[in-house]
Design an enzyme around this catalytic site. Structure first.
Site, mmCIF file in Angstrom:
data_model
loop_
_atom_site.group_PDB
_atom_site.id
_atom_site.type_symbol
_atom_site.label_atom_id
_atom_site.label_comp_id
_atom_site.label_asym_id
_atom_site.label_seq_id
_atom_site.Cartn_x
_atom_site.Cartn_y
_atom_site.Cartn_z
ATOM 1 N N GLY A 8 0.777 -1.230 0.000
ATOM 2 C CA GLY A 8 0.000 0.000 0.000
ATOM 3 C C GLY A 8 0.812 1.285 0.000
ATOM 4 O O GLY A 8 0.302 2.323 0.420
ATOM 5 N N SER A 9 2.034 1.237 -0.533
ATOM 6 C CA SER A 9 2.816 2.481 -0.514
ATOM 7 C C SER A 9 2.210 3.535 -1.448
ATOM 8 O O SER A 9 2.237 4.732 -1.142
ATOM 9 C CB SER A 9 4.285 2.220 -0.855
ATOM 10 O OG SER A 9 4.445 1.852 -2.201
ATOM 11 N N ASN A 10 1.635 3.105 -2.561
ATOM 12 C CA ASN A 10 0.964 4.079 -3.431
ATOM 13 C C ASN A 10 -0.299 4.630 -2.770
ATOM 14 O O ASN A 10 -0.612 5.812 -2.917
ATOM 15 C CB ASN A 10 0.615 3.445 -4.778
ATOM 16 C CG ASN A 10 1.788 3.465 -5.736
ATOM 17 O OD1 ASN A 10 2.156 4.526 -6.241
ATOM 18 N ND2 ASN A 10 2.401 2.315 -5.964
ATOM 19 N N ARG A 30 -6.283 -8.077 -8.446
ATOM 20 C CA ARG A 30 -7.378 -8.902 -8.965
ATOM 21 C C ARG A 30 -7.887 -8.272 -10.258
ATOM 22 O O ARG A 30 -8.010 -7.047 -10.346
ATOM 23 C CB ARG A 30 -8.555 -8.977 -7.980
ATOM 24 C CG ARG A 30 -8.213 -9.487 -6.601
ATOM 25 C CD ARG A 30 -7.604 -10.860 -6.582
ATOM 26 N NE ARG A 30 -8.467 -11.903 -7.101
ATOM 27 C CZ ARG A 30 -8.059 -13.153 -7.327
ATOM 28 N NH1 ARG A 30 -6.799 -13.489 -7.096
ATOM 29 N NH2 ARG A 30 -8.884 -14.058 -7.784
ATOM 30 N N LEU A 67 -10.791 -7.296 -12.646
ATOM 31 C CA LEU A 67 -12.221 -7.018 -12.466
ATOM 32 C C LEU A 67 -12.940 -7.228 -13.793
ATOM 33 O O LEU A 67 -12.419 -6.900 -14.861
ATOM 34 C CB LEU A 67 -12.413 -5.579 -11.981
ATOM 35 C CG LEU A 67 -11.785 -5.293 -10.599
ATOM 36 C CD1 LEU A 67 -11.732 -3.793 -10.331
ATOM 37 C CD2 LEU A 67 -12.537 -6.016 -9.497
ATOM 38 N N HIS A 90 0.216 1.270 -13.200
ATOM 39 C CA HIS A 90 0.820 0.039 -13.714
ATOM 40 C C HIS A 90 2.326 0.268 -13.895
ATOM 41 O O HIS A 90 2.731 1.297 -14.436
ATOM 42 C CB HIS A 90 0.179 -0.339 -15.049
ATOM 43 C CG HIS A 90 0.685 -1.622 -15.600
ATOM 44 N ND1 HIS A 90 0.319 -2.850 -15.071
ATOM 45 C CD2 HIS A 90 1.564 -1.889 -16.595
ATOM 46 C CE1 HIS A 90 0.953 -3.811 -15.741
ATOM 47 N NE2 HIS A 90 1.709 -3.250 -16.673
ATOM 48 N N ASP A 109 -5.204 -3.417 -18.280
ATOM 49 C CA ASP A 109 -4.113 -2.442 -18.394
ATOM 50 C C ASP A 109 -4.202 -1.645 -19.689
ATOM 51 O O ASP A 109 -3.212 -1.420 -20.386
ATOM 52 C CB ASP A 109 -2.750 -3.137 -18.268
ATOM 53 C CG ASP A 109 -2.583 -3.791 -16.897
ATOM 54 O OD1 ASP A 109 -3.141 -3.261 -15.921
ATOM 55 O OD2 ASP A 109 -1.905 -4.823 -16.815
ATOM 56 N N GLU A 136 6.381 6.445 -8.863
ATOM 57 C CA GLU A 136 4.950 6.111 -8.775
ATOM 58 C C GLU A 136 4.288 6.991 -7.732
ATOM 59 O O GLU A 136 3.185 7.500 -7.926
ATOM 60 C CB GLU A 136 4.758 4.638 -8.400
ATOM 61 C CG GLU A 136 5.272 3.658 -9.440
ATOM 62 C CD GLU A 136 4.856 2.219 -9.141
ATOM 63 O OE1 GLU A 136 3.760 2.003 -8.601
ATOM 64 O OE2 GLU A 136 5.642 1.302 -9.455
HETATM 65 C C1 GAR Z 1 3.278 -0.942 -7.517
HETATM 66 O O1 GAR Z 1 4.560 -1.009 -8.084
HETATM 67 C C2 GAR Z 1 2.231 -0.905 -8.607
HETATM 68 O O2 GAR Z 1 2.628 -0.196 -9.754
HETATM 69 C C3 GAR Z 1 2.078 -2.369 -8.925
HETATM 70 O O3 GAR Z 1 2.156 -3.033 -7.690
HETATM 71 C C4 GAR Z 1 2.952 -2.237 -6.786
HETATM 72 C C5 GAR Z 1 2.159 -2.007 -5.531
HETATM 73 O O4 GAR Z 1 2.932 -1.447 -4.510
HETATM 74 N N1 GAR Z 1 0.843 -2.620 -9.581
HETATM 75 C C6 GAR Z 1 0.615 -3.644 -10.401
HETATM 76 O O5 GAR Z 1 1.467 -4.467 -10.668
HETATM 77 C C7 GAR Z 1 -0.782 -3.713 -10.966
HETATM 78 N N2 GAR Z 1 -0.930 -4.825 -11.870
HETATM 79 P P1 GAR Z 1 2.238 -0.748 -3.268
HETATM 80 O O6 GAR Z 1 1.254 -1.773 -2.683
HETATM 81 O O7 GAR Z 1 3.365 -0.494 -2.310
HETATM 82 O O8 GAR Z 1 1.563 0.479 -3.745
#
Ligand code: GAR
Length: 197
Positions: free
Chosen positions: A12-14, A91, A93, A109, A145, A174
């Site tokens: 969940g850093s984003n 997941r 959708l 992405h 995507d 990101e």
């Molecule tokens: C991020 O790098 C995001 O771009 C990627 O998962 C990571 C989640 O990190 N997303 C995907 O691969 C989507 N298919 P986070 O949980 O620390 O935000």
């Protein structure tokens, strides 16, 4: 202010970057962090930020997506988000699910879309010998995507890069890109954000 729900599966850093950006006179605020994985580290981080959280464990619904998506839909209908941000939500959708949120759902992405849809994006960029790599925020449509690109950030690939070093270098970008796109999107502005500016 626009109500934002953030869907996560992992650290969940984003989500944290998005949530922390929604302060002061920001046009949006977080109303729900929802995870399909009850163990997701991001849930505790969201609680620490005083955002309501919910876990809907897809594994308890079996192989058929319908039950899981119905539960997800119900949770979202209760939270009434104007915008849904997928942030490391792993997941897929269904188009029927997406229909309800058409034009209101964003995703980040870890590739320069349209390159490398799906998984293992860093390894695939390295295997292809790409000189640059990056991440993309896009509007979610029925195709995986895909959908209009709302922002991209790029990095140069170094000769000694591994999938892990690429991921580590990309993640801070990101965290800059997604909030920048959300701030515009919440004002109805779909002009793509390009980083570094
Ligand atoms: C991020 O790098 C995001 O771009 C990627 O998962 C990571 C989640 O990190 N997303 C995907 O691969 C989507 N298919 P986070 O949980 O620390 O935000």
């Amino acid at each position: 202010t626009k109500r934002v729900a953030i869907l996560i599966s992992g650290g969940g850093s984003n989500m944290v970057a998005l949530a922390q950006s929604m302060c002061g006179d920001h046009p949006a605020r977080p109303v729900l962090v929802l995870s399909n994985n009850p163990q997701a580290g991001g849930l505790a981080k969201a609680r620490g930020l005083h955002i309501p959280t919910m876990a809907i464990d897809h594994e308890t619904y079996g192989v058929d997506r319908t039950g899981f998506e119905a539960a997800l839909q119900k949770a979202l209908e209760t939270a009434r988000p104007d915008i849904i941000c997928l942030a490391g939500f792993m997941r897929i959708l269904s188009p029927q699910f997406m229909e309800k949120w058409d034009g209101r759902m964003l995703n980040i992405h870890p590739s320069l879309l349209p390159k490398y849809k799906g998984l293992h994006t860093h390894a695939r960029a390295l295997e292809a010998g790409d000189a640059e790599h990056g991440c993309t925020v896009h509007e979610v449509t029925a195709a995986l995507d895909d959908g209009p690109i709302l922002g991209q950030a790029r990095i140069k690939v170094q000769p000694d890069d591994t999938p892990q070093t690429l991921a580590d270098r990309l993640l801070p970008l990101e965290h800059a890109l997604y909030p920048a796109v959300l701030a515009r999107f919440a004002c109805g502005d779909r002009t793509p954000v390009i980083l570094p500016a």
